[in-house]
Write an enzyme that holds these catalytic residues in place. Sequence first.
Site, short mmCIF file in Angstrom:
data_model
loop_
_atom_site.label_atom_id
_atom_site.label_comp_id
_atom_site.label_asym_id
_atom_site.label_seq_id
_atom_site.Cartn_x
_atom_site.Cartn_y
_atom_site.Cartn_z
N LYS A 167 0.87 -1.17 0.00
CA LYS A 167 0.00 0.00 0.00
C LYS A 167 0.91 1.22 0.00
O LYS A 167 1.39 1.68 1.03
CB LYS A 167 -0.87 -0.03 1.26
N CYS A 221 13.14 11.46 7.09
CA CYS A 221 12.91 11.27 8.52
C CYS A 221 14.21 11.50 9.28
O CYS A 221 14.21 11.94 10.42
CB CYS A 221 12.38 9.88 8.78
N GLU A 260 7.94 2.59 12.00
CA GLU A 260 9.08 3.50 11.78
C GLU A 260 8.48 4.87 11.58
O GLU A 260 7.72 5.07 10.62
CB GLU A 260 9.86 3.11 10.51
N GLU A 281 8.10 17.79 14.13
CA GLU A 281 8.70 17.55 12.81
C GLU A 281 8.13 18.54 11.79
O GLU A 281 6.92 18.73 11.71
CB GLU A 281 8.39 16.11 12.38
#
Length: 969
Positions: A650, A765, A731, A861
């Site tokens: 996906k 990331c 993650e 973030e």
Amino acid sequence: MHNETVTLGSEDAIVARGTALLASVRQRPPIALSSGWWQERLIEWASADADFRTKLLRFVDVLPALRSPTAVGEHVRQYFRDDRRAAIRLGASAAQRSVFRPVVSRVVRTGVFAMAERFIGAADAEEVLPALRSLLDRGTAYTVDLLGEATLSDAEADAYARRYLDLIRVLAAIHIHGDPLRQANVSVKLSALTPHFEPAAPEKTWLAVAPRLLPILDAAIAAGVFVNIDMEQYRYRDLVHEIFGAALRADPYRTYPHFGIVVQAYLRDAPTAVARVADLARTRGVPITVRLVKGAYWDEEVAIADQDCREAPVFAEKAATDASFERCTEALLGHFPNLRPAFGTHNARSIAQAMVRSEAAGVPREAVEFQMLFGMAESLREAVHGAGYRTRVYVPTGELIPGMAYLVRRLLENTSNESWLLQRDDDTPPDVLLRPPTPSAEAPLEQRAFTNATPAQFHEGAVREAMQSALAAAKSGRGARHPLLIGGRAVTSAMWDEVHPAGEPAAVLGFVAQAAASHVQDAVRAARAAFPAWRDAPPSARAAVLQNAASLLSAKRFDFAAAMIMESGKPWREADGDVTEAIDCLNYYALEAERLGTGGSVGSSFGESNRYSYEARGVAVAIAPWNFPLAIITGMASAALAAGCSVILKPAEQSPLVASLLAQLLLQAGAPAGAVSYVPGPGETVGKALVEHPDVDVVAFTGSNAVGLEILAAASIVRPGQRNVKRVVLEMGGKNAIIVDDDADIDQAVEGVVASAFGYAGQKCSACSRVIVVGSAFRQFRSRLAAAVESLVVGPAEDPFTQVPAVISAEARDRIQRAIADGLEMGKLVARSSTPEGPGWFVAPHVFEGVAVSSPLAREEIFGPVLLLFEAKTFAEALAIAIDVPFALTGGVFSRHPQHIELAMREFRVGNLYINRKITGAVVGRQPFGGMAMSGAGDKAGGPDYVLNFMQPRTITENTMRRGFAPAG
Ligand code: NAD
């Protein structure tokens, strides 16, 4: 002794000439050292003791960056406290006591600076004149090289260019026209003339370099000065030749006879460089000087090649380089008078052969010269001079701090076991020193069980062309329809989504079918059906499918990279890195399948047999982010397949096309129909349905923290018909910091921070979004960082010159712009780059300071090119700031302080900590990747524990005793 490769002159003549040279050297005292006993001892100890050599070189490297006696004392103690030499230990312990620190600091500084003076002419052009005059008075020519910091910004490149112009002006004072000895001579490094010396983009690099280089050449022509272009690392070699060629073919440079270039004999393909310069000289009809050297970047070339898993471009053995020097000598002489030879060597044999061969080739003595480095092999140089040849000394000029890299290289050379200089005093007989170099057969590259894929070598023209044609093909294939893949068949849908190129939002790249609820059911059913056979297939069969996929992907690497450049706006190197990481995952997890297939080891006892084995969990889904559109989804899917799970892909809404190519490739590689399905669609519907499906056993997710935690909660609810407790692999995001210590190498720190913060526009990331600078390094770091950021090239991803591309979507752009507005309101702008006009969601890289460490901007973030700068008084304070965020994914430290490095290793608790390098670009098998705290559940992708996420262990114990009889073993 005869060497069959000699075609010019004879081996006997070479030995005779060498013997004469050595005899003349041995009559003279060894190299005159400017400062005494201890310098000799240090060099001697460093030559004999590899550990001390490392310490000394590292210490010499950090010393100029130490801004106080306390810092010097502290470093002396740190580096040398355990040394076995009493004199050194004494110094180290004195450095511990504050009363002695100023003394230790002075003694050490004076010593190292004296050592530097031996190799570095002077601090600037004016100051170097006396040294040059004294060389000229002794009948020695010179060439001046400017030492400096790495060029990280346009301002620094301009300053470098001004220094060269200044040098040419100053040298006029001692220049005499038409006299080869007294003609002024400068050596120029092209990489100093732009912050972005990019081998993947030769034309644009030329446009960046030319406005600084050509005025230098103009000034040289006007003054009659000789300009030599230096060589640096191999990856720059062809680019240096191209720029040199472009300049020298144009007027007025075409007809100027006083240009030269370096050829490095340690390169395996050195003869092609000689041929290239010969062609250039022939086409312009005016000679060019070639300085033949062995090469000064050997350690770096070998280390980088090893990390890239490719053969080094340099010979492994010194004898092979020496032999190459001799072959290049012949090649060079073969092109006389188009090429004028200059031999840069301190080796008596290399010199003797060059003399004998030039004479045999009929090249007049005055057309040949020998070059040596300032402060090295002085007596040998005099012997060459005495033999009637012109000698030239290479005189580096510049401040000591930026000159450190040069000094370390020289010390490395002087303390290496193979250095000729070290043999000067001993009794090695001349015939040993003068033997023809006879390299032994080269050992083949070490065979490792797992090897990483080699990054594309964009400095090679053929590689650039392959990428360009893949890009052209990707463009011409626009508008294709990508169906779902379920049970090995293409399945269309009533819903199709348009995919737009990241850099050209108005265009349509392709159409992707969107999975409906029924497709999710079908995909899970197919996966369940395929599962038992795939689980029970021998691990070697599963491994073979993955290895097959790796080979198919390697063969199509540029097509996949081009697809990502178009779909996700990844610049060339980033896209290539994404592909190599995907190849690595396939190969690495294939080996893991076989390793784990043999089970784990457990204890056993007489009369009892215990078996511990791993088995696939069942049906896995891989829910992926868009920012590593190939590597991450390949990693999750290939680990699942290695374990024996079926897997449903996906992809993220923004990057479904590359994932479609991957799904097809896995099936083509032999994955059973049904074991791989592809069901793109929105996360909130398709992703959610997959997570909640009772027949899904493992959810591997990589993405944002908010979505990850939502998935964790959803997966914990047991639904009707569900057999297994779902396993969730998470993650998630990061808010990563780099600490720049006050003794850091600022060149390296700025470069590392800029690459970590702004590579792929900060959309990683692992990206750096906070930099914390300790104490006295702050001012210098801040100003160099600001200039470097202002010089970043923001542009379209498909242009290989681009450093920072557009961000992924309008939504992302708006979100990042809001963060920038907050930064402007809460802090102070340190720097921003410019952005180009035109299509694409461009956001200029920004750096802010003065933002409160507790503010959301400093804790959440942003996922864009925004960097916050903080100042800390001590390393401990910097560390406290670094870890005081909810995330713990990556972190970095630039420091040369052993205790601080140790402290960071202990206390800087993040999933991946990097010391003295950038914090992005983890490599499969070497840097297993994944975060802690709110960045992830501690599962490391690309490491030895990852495939276990998709497996469950089984223990089987059998009582092997029957009626009291236990079989042996
Ligand atoms: P995202 O969380 O928005 O989306 C990730 C995936 O989850 C997409 O496929 C999306 O469709 C799907 N999804 C969204 N809602 C869902 C739901 N309710 N149920 C199931 N699936 C759902 O992340 P993104 O914007 O694609 O990627 C950027 C984020 O990923 C950043 O936070 C970044 O730090 C993180 N990231 C982490 C790593 C790592 O290894 N730790 C690597 C790359 C990216």
